[in-house]
Write a protein that holds these residues in place. Structure first.
Motif, PDB file in Angstrom:
ATOM      1  N   MET A 138       5.103  -9.043  -3.155  1.00 12.75           N
ATOM      2  CA  MET A 138       4.624  -8.674  -1.848  1.00 12.75           C
ATOM      3  C   MET A 138       5.475  -7.557  -1.242  1.00 12.75           C
ATOM      4  N   LEU A 139       6.729  -7.515  -1.621  1.00 12.93           N
ATOM      5  CA  LEU A 139       7.586  -6.452  -1.086  1.00 12.93           C
ATOM      6  C   LEU A 139       7.114  -5.075  -1.540  1.00 12.93           C
ATOM      7  N   THR A 140       6.605  -4.990  -2.752  1.00 14.54           N
ATOM      8  CA  THR A 140       6.108  -3.706  -3.256  1.00 14.54           C
ATOM      9  C   THR A 140       4.936  -3.229  -2.412  1.00 14.54           C
ATOM     10  N   PHE A 141       3.999  -4.139  -2.132  1.00 14.13           N
ATOM     11  CA  PHE A 141       2.857  -3.769  -1.300  1.00 14.13           C
ATOM     12  C   PHE A 141       3.304  -3.365   0.095  1.00 14.13           C
ATOM     13  N   THR A 142       4.273  -4.081   0.635  1.00 12.52           N
ATOM     14  CA  THR A 142       4.774  -3.757   1.969  1.00 12.52           C
ATOM     15  C   THR A 142       5.365  -2.349   1.986  1.00 12.52           C
ATOM     16  N   GLU A 143       6.094  -2.009   0.940  1.00  9.57           N
ATOM     17  CA  GLU A 143       6.673  -0.669   0.840  1.00  9.57           C
ATOM     18  C   GLU A 143       5.572   0.390   0.729  1.00  9.57           C
ATOM     19  N   VAL A 144       4.516   0.089  -0.001  1.00  6.02           N
ATOM     20  CA  VAL A 144       3.389   1.007  -0.119  1.00  6.02           C
ATOM     21  C   VAL A 144       2.771   1.257   1.249  1.00  6.02           C
ATOM     22  N   MET A 145       2.609   0.189   2.020  1.00  5.12           N
ATOM     23  CA  MET A 145       2.017   0.318   3.354  1.00  5.12           C
ATOM     24  C   MET A 145       2.817   1.297   4.213  1.00  5.12           C
ATOM     25  N   ARG A 146       4.113   1.274   4.042  1.00 11.17           N
ATOM     26  CA  ARG A 146       4.981   2.113   4.858  1.00 11.17           C
ATOM     27  C   ARG A 146       5.058   3.557   4.384  1.00 11.17           C
TER      28      ARG A 146
ATOM     29  N   ALA B  75      -2.187  11.570  -0.630  1.00 10.83           N
ATOM     30  CA  ALA B  75      -2.273  10.799  -1.863  1.00 10.83           C
ATOM     31  C   ALA B  75      -3.391  11.315  -2.761  1.00 10.83           C
ATOM     32  N   VAL B  76      -3.157  11.203  -4.041  1.00  8.71           N
ATOM     33  CA  VAL B  76      -4.173  11.517  -5.035  1.00  8.71           C
ATOM     34  C   VAL B  76      -4.829  10.197  -5.418  1.00  8.71           C
ATOM     35  N   GLY B  77      -6.135  10.191  -5.487  1.00  8.24           N
ATOM     36  CA  GLY B  77      -6.827   8.944  -5.812  1.00  8.24           C
ATOM     37  C   GLY B  77      -7.345   8.270  -4.559  1.00  8.24           C
ATOM     38  N   LYS B  78      -7.354   6.962  -4.586  1.00  7.49           N
ATOM     39  CA  LYS B  78      -7.914   6.178  -3.486  1.00  7.49           C
ATOM     40  C   LYS B  78      -6.874   5.168  -2.988  1.00  7.49           C
ATOM     41  N   PRO B  79      -6.013   5.610  -2.081  1.00  8.26           N
ATOM     42  CA  PRO B  79      -4.942   4.711  -1.615  1.00  8.26           C
ATOM     43  C   PRO B  79      -5.462   3.469  -0.911  1.00  8.26           C
ATOM     44  N   HIS B  80      -6.679   3.519  -0.381  1.00  8.89           N
ATOM     45  CA  HIS B  80      -7.205   2.334   0.305  1.00  8.89           C
ATOM     46  C   HIS B  80      -7.316   1.149  -0.652  1.00  8.89           C
ATOM     47  N   THR B  81      -7.447   1.407  -1.950  1.00 12.23           N
ATOM     48  CA  THR B  81      -7.549   0.298  -2.896  1.00 12.23           C
ATOM     49  C   THR B  81      -6.243  -0.489  -2.980  1.00 12.23           C
TER      50      THR B  81
ATOM     51  N   VAL C  33      -4.211  -8.875   9.497  1.00 14.14           N
ATOM     52  CA  VAL C  33      -3.251  -7.916  10.054  1.00 14.14           C
ATOM     53  C   VAL C  33      -3.262  -6.622   9.241  1.00 14.14           C
ATOM     54  N   ILE C  34      -3.311  -6.746   7.931  1.00 12.24           N
ATOM     55  CA  ILE C  34      -3.341  -5.559   7.070  1.00 12.24           C
ATOM     56  C   ILE C  34      -4.607  -4.755   7.338  1.00 12.24           C
ATOM     57  N   PHE C  35      -5.751  -5.445   7.370  1.00 12.08           N
ATOM     58  CA  PHE C  35      -7.000  -4.730   7.621  1.00 12.08           C
ATOM     59  C   PHE C  35      -6.995  -4.062   8.991  1.00 12.08           C
ATOM     60  N   GLU C  36      -6.442  -4.721   9.989  1.00 20.96           N
ATOM     61  CA  GLU C  36      -6.381  -4.113  11.321  1.00 20.96           C
ATOM     62  C   GLU C  36      -5.605  -2.803  11.293  1.00 20.96           C
ATOM     63  N   LYS C  37      -4.584  -2.739  10.455  1.00 18.56           N
ATOM     64  CA  LYS C  37      -3.787  -1.521  10.357  1.00 18.56           C
ATOM     65  C   LYS C  37      -4.501  -0.438   9.556  1.00 18.56           C
ATOM     66  N   VAL C  38      -5.109  -0.823   8.437  1.00 17.15           N
ATOM     67  CA  VAL C  38      -5.649   0.205   7.551  1.00 17.15           C
ATOM     68  C   VAL C  38      -6.987   0.773   8.019  1.00 17.15           C
ATOM     69  N   VAL C  39      -7.669   0.115   8.938  1.00 16.11           N
ATOM     70  CA  VAL C  39      -8.879   0.749   9.476  1.00 16.11           C
ATOM     71  C   VAL C  39      -8.521   1.829  10.492  1.00 16.11           C
ATOM     72  N   GLN C  40      -7.258   1.922  10.872  1.00 13.41           N
ATOM     73  CA  GLN C  40      -6.794   2.954  11.801  1.00 13.41           C
ATOM     74  C   GLN C  40      -6.250   4.188  11.087  1.00 13.41           C
ATOM     75  N   VAL C  41      -6.161   4.125   9.760  1.00  8.78           N
ATOM     76  CA  VAL C  41      -5.611   5.222   8.966  1.00  8.78           C
ATOM     77  C   VAL C  41      -6.630   6.350   8.870  1.00  8.78           C
ATOM     78  N   ASN C  42      -6.150   7.586   8.842  1.00  5.25           N
ATOM     79  CA  ASN C  42      -7.017   8.736   8.576  1.00  5.25           C
ATOM     80  C   ASN C  42      -7.215   8.834   7.065  1.00  5.25           C
ATOM     81  N   TYR C  43      -8.441   8.893   6.638  1.00  3.25           N
ATOM     82  CA  TYR C  43      -8.763   8.975   5.215  1.00  3.25           C
ATOM     83  C   TYR C  43      -9.348  10.336   4.893  1.00  3.25           C
ATOM     84  N   LYS C  44      -9.165  10.771   3.651  1.00  7.51           N
ATOM     85  CA  LYS C  44      -9.763  12.025   3.199  1.00  7.51           C
ATOM     86  C   LYS C  44     -11.277  11.911   3.176  1.00  7.51           C
TER      87      LYS C  44
END
Length: 99
Positions: A1-9, A16-22, A42-53
């Motif tokens: 889980m720490l790896t995913f948390t670091e990715v979020m940050r 990013a190249v590819g599809k970071p939302h995955t 909580v994760i979804f609440e954060k990632v729907v606020q991200v600007n996507y390509k």
């Protein structure tokens, strides 16, 4: 889980190249699998606020979130979520968006 948390940050979805939302969806699904629906939300609440390509990436995030609600048999919550997903963004969010 720490790896995913670091990715979020650290991942910048615009660079990013590819599809970071995955990555973020996978993180949420991991929480769902381990009875952590509150953390998945909580994760979804954060990632729907991200600007996507691509707008499709954001749409995929909303759909994955809705599917989690359906699997949890939270039909009222899923319907409200889809209303939120299809509501026009506020002026502030539009200003932040890069299209």
């Amino acid at each position: 889980m720490l790896t995913f948390t670091e990715v979020m940050r650290t991942v910048d979805s615009m660079k990013a190249v590819g599809k970071p939302h995955t990555l973020w969806v996978s993180f949420s699904l991991l929480y769902e699998k381990h009875n952590g629906l509150a953390n998945a939300r909580v994760i979804f609440e954060k990632v729907v606020q991200v600007n996507y390509k691509a707008l499709d990436d954001l749409a995929s995030v909303w759909c994955e979130w809705a599917e989690i609600k359906l699997r949890d048999k939270n039909f009222g919550g899923e319907l409200e979520l889809m209303r939120q997903a299809t509501t026009e963004p506020s002026v502030e969010i539009k200003r932040r968006a890069v299209f």
